[in-house]
Write a protein that holds these residues in place. Structure first.
Motif, PDB file in Angstrom:
ATOM      1  N   ILE A  41       0.852  -1.340  -0.119  1.00  0.00           N
ATOM      2  CA  ILE A  41      -0.094   0.100  -0.063  1.00  0.00           C
ATOM      3  C   ILE A  41       0.727   1.284  -0.045  1.00  0.00           C
ATOM      4  N   ILE A  42       1.991   1.417   0.696  1.00  0.00           N
ATOM      5  CA  ILE A  42       2.689   2.398   0.939  1.00  0.00           C
ATOM      6  C   ILE A  42       3.613   2.645  -0.363  1.00  0.00           C
ATOM      7  N   ASP A  43       3.815   1.633  -1.128  1.00  0.00           N
ATOM      8  CA  ASP A  43       4.614   1.907  -2.351  1.00  0.00           C
ATOM      9  C   ASP A  43       3.566   2.494  -3.458  1.00  0.00           C
ATOM     10  N   LYS A  44       2.219   2.097  -3.245  1.00  0.00           N
ATOM     11  CA  LYS A  44       1.350   2.512  -4.297  1.00  0.00           C
ATOM     12  C   LYS A  44       0.738   3.869  -4.298  1.00  0.00           C
ATOM     13  N   PHE A  45       0.558   4.311  -2.950  1.00  0.00           N
ATOM     14  CA  PHE A  45       0.054   5.651  -2.514  1.00  0.00           C
ATOM     15  C   PHE A  45       0.986   6.634  -1.845  1.00  0.00           C
ATOM     16  N   SER A  46       0.546   8.011  -1.927  1.00  0.00           N
ATOM     17  CA  SER A  46       1.122   8.985  -1.242  1.00  0.00           C
ATOM     18  C   SER A  46       1.460   8.841   0.108  1.00  0.00           C
ATOM     19  N   LYS A  47       2.739   8.743   0.466  1.00  0.00           N
ATOM     20  CA  LYS A  47       2.977   8.562   2.102  1.00  0.00           C
ATOM     21  C   LYS A  47       2.206   9.713   2.714  1.00  0.00           C
ATOM     22  N   LYS A  48       2.407  10.800   2.339  1.00  0.00           N
ATOM     23  CA  LYS A  48       1.849  11.903   3.100  1.00  0.00           C
ATOM     24  C   LYS A  48       0.276  11.730   3.187  1.00  0.00           C
ATOM     25  N   LYS A  49      -0.441  11.240   2.186  1.00  0.00           N
ATOM     26  CA  LYS A  49      -2.092  11.068   2.388  1.00  0.00           C
ATOM     27  C   LYS A  49      -2.269   9.841   3.262  1.00  0.00           C
ATOM     28  N   ILE A  50      -1.289   8.695   3.229  1.00  0.00           N
ATOM     29  CA  ILE A  50      -1.322   7.671   4.291  1.00  0.00           C
ATOM     30  C   ILE A  50      -1.286   8.108   5.650  1.00  0.00           C
ATOM     31  N   LEU A  51      -0.218   9.082   5.832  1.00  0.00           N
ATOM     32  CA  LEU A  51       0.120   9.515   7.118  1.00  0.00           C
ATOM     33  C   LEU A  51      -1.192  10.444   7.745  1.00  0.00           C
ATOM     34  N   THR A  91       0.657  -0.493  11.937  1.00  0.00           N
ATOM     35  CA  THR A  91       1.404  -1.396  11.242  1.00  0.00           C
ATOM     36  C   THR A  91       1.478  -0.547   9.754  1.00  0.00           C
ATOM     37  N   LEU A  92       0.429   0.376   9.471  1.00  0.00           N
ATOM     38  CA  LEU A  92       0.593   1.193   8.141  1.00  0.00           C
ATOM     39  C   LEU A  92       1.408   2.278   8.517  1.00  0.00           C
ATOM     40  N   ASP A  93       1.284   3.154   9.519  1.00  0.00           N
ATOM     41  CA  ASP A  93       1.837   4.453  10.117  1.00  0.00           C
ATOM     42  C   ASP A  93       3.318   4.289  10.254  1.00  0.00           C
ATOM     43  N   MET A  94       3.722   3.383  10.938  1.00  0.00           N
ATOM     44  CA  MET A  94       5.205   3.138  11.267  1.00  0.00           C
ATOM     45  C   MET A  94       6.005   3.123  10.086  1.00  0.00           C
ATOM     46  N   PRO A  95       5.820   2.309   9.118  1.00  0.00           N
ATOM     47  CA  PRO A  95       6.684   2.110   7.798  1.00  0.00           C
ATOM     48  C   PRO A  95       6.484   3.244   6.751  1.00  0.00           C
ATOM     49  N   SER A  96       5.407   3.854   6.850  1.00  0.00           N
ATOM     50  CA  SER A  96       4.970   5.063   6.152  1.00  0.00           C
ATOM     51  C   SER A  96       5.962   6.207   6.468  1.00  0.00           C
ATOM     52  N   ARG A  97       5.996   6.505   7.851  1.00  0.00           N
ATOM     53  CA  ARG A  97       6.716   7.587   8.785  1.00  0.00           C
ATOM     54  C   ARG A  97       8.402   7.249   8.312  1.00  0.00           C
ATOM     55  N   GLN A  98       8.771   5.798   8.439  1.00  0.00           N
ATOM     56  CA  GLN A  98      10.168   5.801   8.221  1.00  0.00           C
ATOM     57  C   GLN A  98      10.465   6.141   6.641  1.00  0.00           C
ATOM     58  N   SER A  99       9.787   5.285   5.607  1.00  0.00           N
ATOM     59  CA  SER A  99      10.005   5.747   4.246  1.00  0.00           C
ATOM     60  C   SER A  99       9.613   7.288   3.629  1.00  0.00           C
ATOM     61  N   LEU A 306      19.059   0.493   5.020  1.00  0.00           N
ATOM     62  CA  LEU A 306      17.989  -0.043   4.193  1.00  0.00           C
ATOM     63  C   LEU A 306      17.440   1.007   3.196  1.00  0.00           C
ATOM     64  N   GLN A 307      17.242   2.353   3.768  1.00  0.00           N
ATOM     65  CA  GLN A 307      16.798   3.043   2.904  1.00  0.00           C
ATOM     66  C   GLN A 307      17.532   3.950   1.518  1.00  0.00           C
ATOM     67  N   LEU A 308      18.775   3.806   2.193  1.00  0.00           N
ATOM     68  CA  LEU A 308      19.720   4.274   0.949  1.00  0.00           C
ATOM     69  C   LEU A 308      19.992   3.312  -0.123  1.00  0.00           C
ATOM     70  N   ASN A 309      19.850   2.215   0.378  1.00  0.00           N
ATOM     71  CA  ASN A 309      20.179   0.823  -0.735  1.00  0.00           C
ATOM     72  C   ASN A 309      18.837   0.378  -1.405  1.00  0.00           C
ATOM     73  N   ALA A 310      17.510   1.019  -0.806  1.00  0.00           N
ATOM     74  CA  ALA A 310      16.490   0.465  -1.788  1.00  0.00           C
ATOM     75  C   ALA A 310      15.974   1.353  -2.828  1.00  0.00           C
ATOM     76  N   ARG A 311      15.627   0.723  -3.780  1.00  0.00           N
ATOM     77  CA  ARG A 311      15.113   1.617  -5.038  1.00  0.00           C
ATOM     78  C   ARG A 311      13.838   2.452  -4.365  1.00  0.00           C
ATOM     79  N   ASN A 312      13.461   3.499  -5.077  1.00  0.00           N
ATOM     80  CA  ASN A 312      12.376   4.245  -4.817  1.00  0.00           C
ATOM     81  C   ASN A 312      11.165   3.373  -4.706  1.00  0.00           C
ATOM     82  N   GLU A 313      10.805   2.444  -5.612  1.00  0.00           N
ATOM     83  CA  GLU A 313       9.516   1.901  -5.836  1.00  0.00           C
ATOM     84  C   GLU A 313       9.559   0.682  -4.780  1.00  0.00           C
ATOM     85  N   TYR A 314      10.335   0.086  -4.024  1.00  0.00           N
ATOM     86  CA  TYR A 314      10.668  -0.783  -3.314  1.00  0.00           C
ATOM     87  C   TYR A 314      10.850  -0.381  -1.907  1.00  0.00           C
ATOM     88  N   ARG A 315      10.897   0.801  -1.578  1.00  0.00           N
ATOM     89  CA  ARG A 315      11.321   1.535  -0.257  1.00  0.00           C
ATOM     90  C   ARG A 315      10.258   1.110   0.712  1.00  0.00           C
TER      91      ARG A 315
END
Length: 375
Positions: A41-51, A91-99, A306-315
């Motif tokens: 879900i995080i990779d498909k939608f705007s993280k700001k809107k999710i948050l 569960t949705l909020d934490m990885p959204s904030r991190q990425s 993790l964040q520096l070595n992950a491509r944007n579409e997989y972060r």
């Protein structure tokens, strides 16, 4: 403040340590079940809107609980339900904030931003309990719940004013969620730096942060301390974590170091063992401070790696796995520490947690060495 008020209220209603622990277990169990789905879900939608969605939902949940407490109608099952719902939202909020951090500051300042985020978190962990104790003493637990609810409103308002950096990501709209999860897991497996970091995060995240189980028992049974003594020990650890975050922030321009990923966990395990051996109150506090220092050094470095070595579409998916192994493993670690402490004592609990970290890290080193030789 809610983290202090909620267990106090639950224990006041039930007088049962088991029912109290059940709240923590249910709050973190959703991360074990849903984290991988959250990543898609995080990779498909705007993280700001999710948050904005997750923070608004958290506001509603905490406001309902605050009203129940204020009206005197609150029951144990209300707390259990609200804790579970917050766990699902987190569960949705934490990885959204991190990425989301990389969209705020970019790659160049990512490690610094993560370290500063840890600093803020640990300042809150030092100040929050003290404020909660004063508020609970003068005005009751209901005020803590209302303040917590209002804090979510402040975050939602802030999110509307945040302008993010443009991050290009390729979104596959025609693929199934299960396929997206598999694709994300394959991506992590194919990149050794991601896979190895995730494995170490699982080891440390499971067996190191069991302080809520071990420290209260150790303070009471081994050091003969009351609630105030327990609180000071936790402040020692919070202060160590704060200093660790500041230290990592000063190193941010040079990027995360491998030593923090592969060597520091051994040091964390060592200080957990030292804490278990200690019989002096101040010495125990110092060992906990060092544990907090090195734990934050590790977690901030792992997050950045993790964040520096992950491509944007997989972060988003990578950070959801990070959340799964770091926070989602909490019930496993708490159960491990709780059973050993119940069977033996808090000394053995600390020693067992430190020892298994060191043992598993050595096994990982041996496995990596054999893999390199075979390649």
């Amino acid at each position: 403040m809610q983290n202090i008020a909620q267990p106090w209220l639950a224990y006041s209603l039930t007088d049962s340590p088991f029912l109290l622990s059940l709240i923590g277990i249910l709050q973190f169990t959703p991360m074990l079940i849903f984290s991988l789905f959250a990543g898609v879900i995080i990779d498909k939608f705007s993280k700001k809107k999710i948050l904005i969605f997750t923070q608004t939902t958290s506001l509603i949940i905490t406001l309902i609980l605050a009203i129940l407490v204020w009206s005197g109608q609150v029951q144990y099952w209300h707390i259990l339900l609200m804790a579970t719902l917050l766990g699902i939202v987190n569960t949705l909020d934490m990885p959204s904030r991190q990425s989301f951090i990389i969209e705020l500051v970019g790659k160049e300042d990512l490690m610094n931003a993560i370290a500063l985020n840890s600093m803020v978190f640990n300042v809150a962990r030092i100040i929050g309990p003290a404020i909660a104790g004063i508020v609970m003493g003068y005005y009751g637990v209901k005020v803590c719940f209302f303040v917590n609810s209002i804090s979510f409103a402040a975050v939602v308002v802030g999110l509307f004013f945040i302008k993010t950096k443009e991050v290009e990501r390729k979104v596959k709209s025609d693929t199934k969620i299960i396929d997206e999860i598999k694709d994300g897991l394959k991506y992590i497996y194919k990149h050794n730096i991601l896979l190895n970091t995730i494995i170490v995060v699982f080891i440390v995240g499971t067996f190191a942060p069991n302080f809520s189980v071990l420290v209260p028992v150790f303070a009471k049974e081994i050091l003969n301390q009351n609630e105030a003594g327990f609180g000071i020990l936790m402040s020692f650890m919070g202060m160590g974590s704060f200093i660790g975050a500041m230290f990592i922030a000063t190193l941010s321009k040079s990027g995360p170091k491998k030593i923090f990923i592969y060597v520091v966990p051994l040091i964390v395990g060592g200080f957990l063992i030292f804490t278990g051996i200690s019989s002096a109150y101040i010495l125990t506090g110092i060992f906990l401070a060092f544990t907090g220092f090195f734990f934050i050094c590790f977690s901030s470095s792992a997050n950045s790696t993790l964040q520096l070595n992950a491509r944007n579409e997989y972060r988003g998916r990578v950070m959801s796995v990070y959340t799964l192994v770091f926070a989602g493993s909490t019930p496993i670690g708490n159960f491990y520490a709780g059973v050993i402490t119940e069977t033996f004592d808090a000394r053995i609990g600390f020693i067992a947690c430190g020892s298994i970290i060191i043992m598993l890290m050595i096994l990982l080193f041996i496995f990596r060495l054999k893999r390199r030789r075979s390649d």
